[in-house]
Write a protein that holds these residues in place. Structure first.
Motif, short mmCIF file in Angstrom:
data_model
loop_
_atom_site.label_atom_id
_atom_site.label_comp_id
_atom_site.label_asym_id
_atom_site.label_seq_id
_atom_site.Cartn_x
_atom_site.Cartn_y
_atom_site.Cartn_z
N SER A 153 0.81 -1.48 0.04
CA SER A 153 0.15 0.31 -0.44
C SER A 153 0.81 1.19 -0.15
N GLU A 154 2.36 1.21 -0.15
CA GLU A 154 3.00 2.28 0.28
C GLU A 154 4.22 1.59 -0.02
N GLY A 155 5.23 2.20 -0.45
CA GLY A 155 6.73 2.21 -0.42
C GLY A 155 7.13 2.83 -2.05
N ILE A 156 7.91 2.27 -2.23
CA ILE A 156 8.56 2.81 -3.90
C ILE A 156 9.92 1.44 -4.47
N ILE A 157 8.83 1.50 -5.79
CA ILE A 157 9.39 0.47 -6.43
C ILE A 157 10.01 1.18 -7.82
N LEU A 158 11.41 1.21 -7.75
CA LEU A 158 12.20 1.68 -9.16
C LEU A 158 13.37 0.23 -9.92
N PHE A 159 13.03 1.02 -11.18
CA PHE A 159 13.50 0.25 -12.49
C PHE A 159 14.64 0.59 -12.64
N THR A 160 15.65 -0.06 -13.26
CA THR A 160 16.64 1.43 -13.70
C THR A 160 17.41 0.31 -14.60
N GLY A 161 18.16 0.84 -15.75
CA GLY A 161 18.33 -0.19 -16.63
C GLY A 161 19.07 1.14 -17.70
N PRO A 162 19.46 1.47 -18.83
CA PRO A 162 19.69 2.29 -20.16
C PRO A 162 18.99 2.40 -20.67
N THR A 163 18.60 3.43 -21.44
CA THR A 163 17.95 3.11 -22.29
C THR A 163 17.52 2.65 -23.55
N GLY A 164 15.99 2.10 -23.81
CA GLY A 164 15.82 0.88 -25.03
C GLY A 164 15.92 -0.32 -24.25
N SER A 165 15.86 -0.07 -22.95
CA SER A 165 16.33 -1.89 -22.34
C SER A 165 14.67 -2.32 -21.34
#
Length: 501
Positions: A251-263
Motif C-alpha cells: 500500500s506504500e513504498g517505492i518500486i524502482l526500475f533501472t537500466g539504459p535507454t531502450g532496455s
C-alpha cells in the motif's frame, strides 16, 4: 501587412508548390480576377517572370513581414495533410530501394509536383521499418546524401542513401504530417502522430534537430501492443516476477526500475500499472513524454516551457487523492525527495533511475542527497533489466568459447557456445528479436539495515545476490542455453575493456 489579417485565418490556400515557396520566400493567394503575392523580400525580375508564366493571370506583389510570411507558410501547408496521408497500403513486392532511386529532384521548382512520390517514399520507409521491427527511423542529411537508418533490436543499420536534394522535401513532408512548424528550421521541435498503414495503427513520436546540412529527424515507432502486455507475459524470471507482484500489492513504498535507454523499463512499468488498474484505486502518472495511453489511469506530461516539471507534477498529484503514483524518472533531488515522502505517507510510487545496476540505484539516490534512513524505510524493490538480442535459430553456429569469454563468464575450457552467422531470415544480422535479462533486489530486513548503515555497494551485493541470480548470472545462463552469444553480452555490458584488466 495591411490587407491580410493572418492571425484571423485558419487556413490559407496557396497555389504555388511548396519547394518553390520555401526557396523563393514567396506565396500566392488566388482570387477570382487576380492573385495577391506576398514576400518579405524584394521580388526580382526573374521571379516575376516565373510567376507570370505559372500563374497566367494578373497579380499584385505585396511586401509582408518575415513573421507574417512564416505564419502563412505554416497555415498553407500545415493544414493540407492529415495522418491519413500515409494510409496507402503497399504491395508485398514493393521495392523501396528501386523506387527511392527513381525519385529525381526537379531543376524547375515550378515544374511538376514531387509530393506524391515523396509521400509514397515515406510510406514505404515506415512500412519497411514496421516489417523489420524497427524501434526508430533516422533521417540524416549530409552534404551529398540523405541517409536513412533503422534501429532494429537496439542496433542502427543503414537502409537507404539518397540525393541530398530530396532531404528538404522528405523532412518538410514529415513535419507537415506531424503538425510541426514547417517554417521553423533553427530550433528543435517535438511532435506526435498516429499513422494508419493498412489495418495496422502506429503511434509515432517525431523529433527534429537542426544540423549543418539541414534538420535531422528521428521517428520513434511506438507499438501499442507493448502497452497492453500482461505482467505474466513480460518474460521475466519467475522469482523476479514473483517479487514484482509482491511489491505491487504494497500500500506504500517505492518500486524502482533501472537500466539504459531502450532496455524495456517502460514496458515493465506499464505492465505493473495495468495489473494494478481497477476501479478501486486512483492511479496517476507524470511522464516525459507519455509513451502510451493507459485505460483507467490519469496521465500527465511534463512541459519545461511552462515550468511543469516532475516535481511540480508529483506535488499536484498528491492533491488528487492518489493511491498509486508513477513518475517517469527521478532526475534531481527535488523529485527524489517528494517521491520518497509520498511513499512514506501511504502511497505506492513507481519510478525509474538511470543506473547500470539495481544496487547502483541506491548509491545514485544517496548521491542526490537522500538520507539513508529514508531510503531504507521507503524502498520495496529495485529491478534492473537489459534487452539482449536472441541468436537466429536458422543460422546460429556452435563453436568453442574463446579464452576471453571463458574468463569473463566463468566457463569451462571445453565449453561450447553459439555465435551469430547471418541468413535471409534475420536480414544477415545473425539475430532475431530480443529477450530480457534482469536482476531484482527485494528489500528485506537485512538489506534495510545495510542501507540504513550506509553499507558499500559490495556489501549490499554480497547479501542480495547470495541466494538470487544477478544480471551477470542471467547473462551466463543465456549463453550456456545457446539463446545469445558471448559477443552480444560483451557488447551490451562493455565487457571487452574489462577482460584485459
Amino acid at each position: 501587412m495591411e490587407d491580410l489579417a493572418v492571425k484571423d485565418i485558419d487556413t490559407i490556400s496557396n497555389i504555388l508548390p511548396y519547394d518553390y515557396v520555401r526557396d523563393r520566400m514567396i506565396i500566392a493567394l488566388d482570387s477570382d480576377n487576380e492573385c495577391n503575392v506576398y514576400s518579405p523580400n524584394i521580388v526580382n525580375i526573374k521571379t516575376y517572370q516565373e510567376l507570370s508564366r505559372f500563374l497566367n493571370k494578373p497579380f499584385i506583389v505585396n511586401k509582408c513581414s518575415a513573421e507574417d510570411f512564416n505564419e502563412m507558410l505554416t497555415k498553407s501547408f500545415g493544414s493540407k495533410d492529415s495522418s491519413d496521408s500515409l494510409s496507402e497500403e503497399l504491395s508485398d513486392d514493393f521495392d523501396l530501394e528501386s523506387f527511392a532511386g527513381n525519385i529525381a529532384p526537379t531543376e524547375d521548382l515550378l515544374n511538376g509536383n514531387n509530393d506524391a512520390p515523396i509521400i509514397k517514399l515515406i510510406n514505404g520507409i515506415i512500412s519497411q521499418a514496421i516489417k523489420q521491427r524497427a524501434s526508430d527511423i533516422h533521417f540524416e542529411p549530409y552534404e551529398d546524401q540523405l541517409i536513412i537508418r533503422f534501429r532494429v533490436d537496439g542496433i542502427l543499420k543503414e537502409v537507404l542513401s539518397q540525393d541530398s536534394r530530396i532531404a528538404s522535401l522528405v523532412i518538410a513532408r514529415i513535419k507537415i504530417i506531424s503538425r510541426l512548424d514547417i517554417s521553423e528550421r533553427r530550433l528543435p521541435q517535438d511532435g506526435r502522430v498516429s499513422l494508419s498503414l493498412g489495418d495496422k495503427s502506429v503511434d509515432v513520436r517525431v523529433s527534429t534537430l537542426p544540423s549543418s546540412y539541414g534538420e535531422r529527424i528521428v521517428l520513434r515507432l511506438l507499438d501499442k501492443q507493448s502497452a497492453q502486455i500482461n505482467i505474466d507475459d513480460l518474460g521475466l524470471p519467475k522469482q523476479i516476477l514473483h517479487n514484482y507482484k509482491k511489491s505491487l500489492k504494497s500500500s506504500e513504498g517505492i518500486i524502482l526500475f533501472t537500466g539504459p535507454t531502450g532496455s524495456g523499463k517502460t514496458t515493465t512499468l506499464y505492465a505493473g500499472l495495468r495489473d494494478l488498474s481497477d476501479s478501486s484505486q486512483n492511479i496517476l502518472t507524470v511522464e516525459d513524454p507519455i509513451e502510451y495511453t493507459l485505460k483507467g489511469i490519469g496521465q500527465t506530461q511534463v512541459n519545461t516551457k511552462t515550468g511543469y516539471t516532475f516535481a511540480k507534477g508529483l506535488r499536484a498529484m498528491l492533491r488528487q487523492d492518489p493511491d498509486v503514483m508513477m513518475v517517469g524518472e527521478i532526475r534531481d533531488i527535488e523529485t527524489a525527495q517528494i517521491a520518497i515522502q509520498s511513499s512514506l505517507t501511504g502511497h505506492l510510487v513507481l519510478s525509474t533511475v538511470h543506473t547500470n545496476s539495481a544496487v547502483g540505484a541506491i548509491t545514485r539516490l544517496r548521491d542526490m542527497g537522500i538520507e539513508s534512513f529514508l531510503l531504507s524505510s521507503s524502498l520495496r524493490s529495485i529491478i534492473s533489466q537489459r534487452l539482449v538480442r536472441r541468436l537466429c535459430n536458422s543460422c546460429k553456429e556452435e563453436t568453442y568459447a574463446s579464452d576471453e569469454a571463458i574468463k569473463l563468464f566463468n566457463l569451462n575450457n571445453e565449453s561450447k557456445v553459439f555465435s551469430a552467422n547471418g541468413c535471409d531470415e534475420c536480414s544477415q544480422s545473425g539475430f532475431q528479436g530480443r529477450i530480457a535479462i534482469a536482476e531484482c533486489i527485494q528489500v528485506d530486513q537485512i538489506t534495510r539495515d545495510l542501507i540504513h548503515q550506509k553499507a558499500s555497494e559490495s556489501k549490499i551485493i554480497e547479501h542480495v545476490f547470495k541466494d538470487h541470480p544477478s544480471i551477470d548470472d542471467a547473462s551466463r545462463e543465456l549463453i550456456i542455453q545457446g539463446i545469445t552469444s558471448c559477443e552480444e553480452i560483451m557488447r551490451l555490458n562493455n565487457l571487452k575493456e574489462d577482460a584485459s584488466l
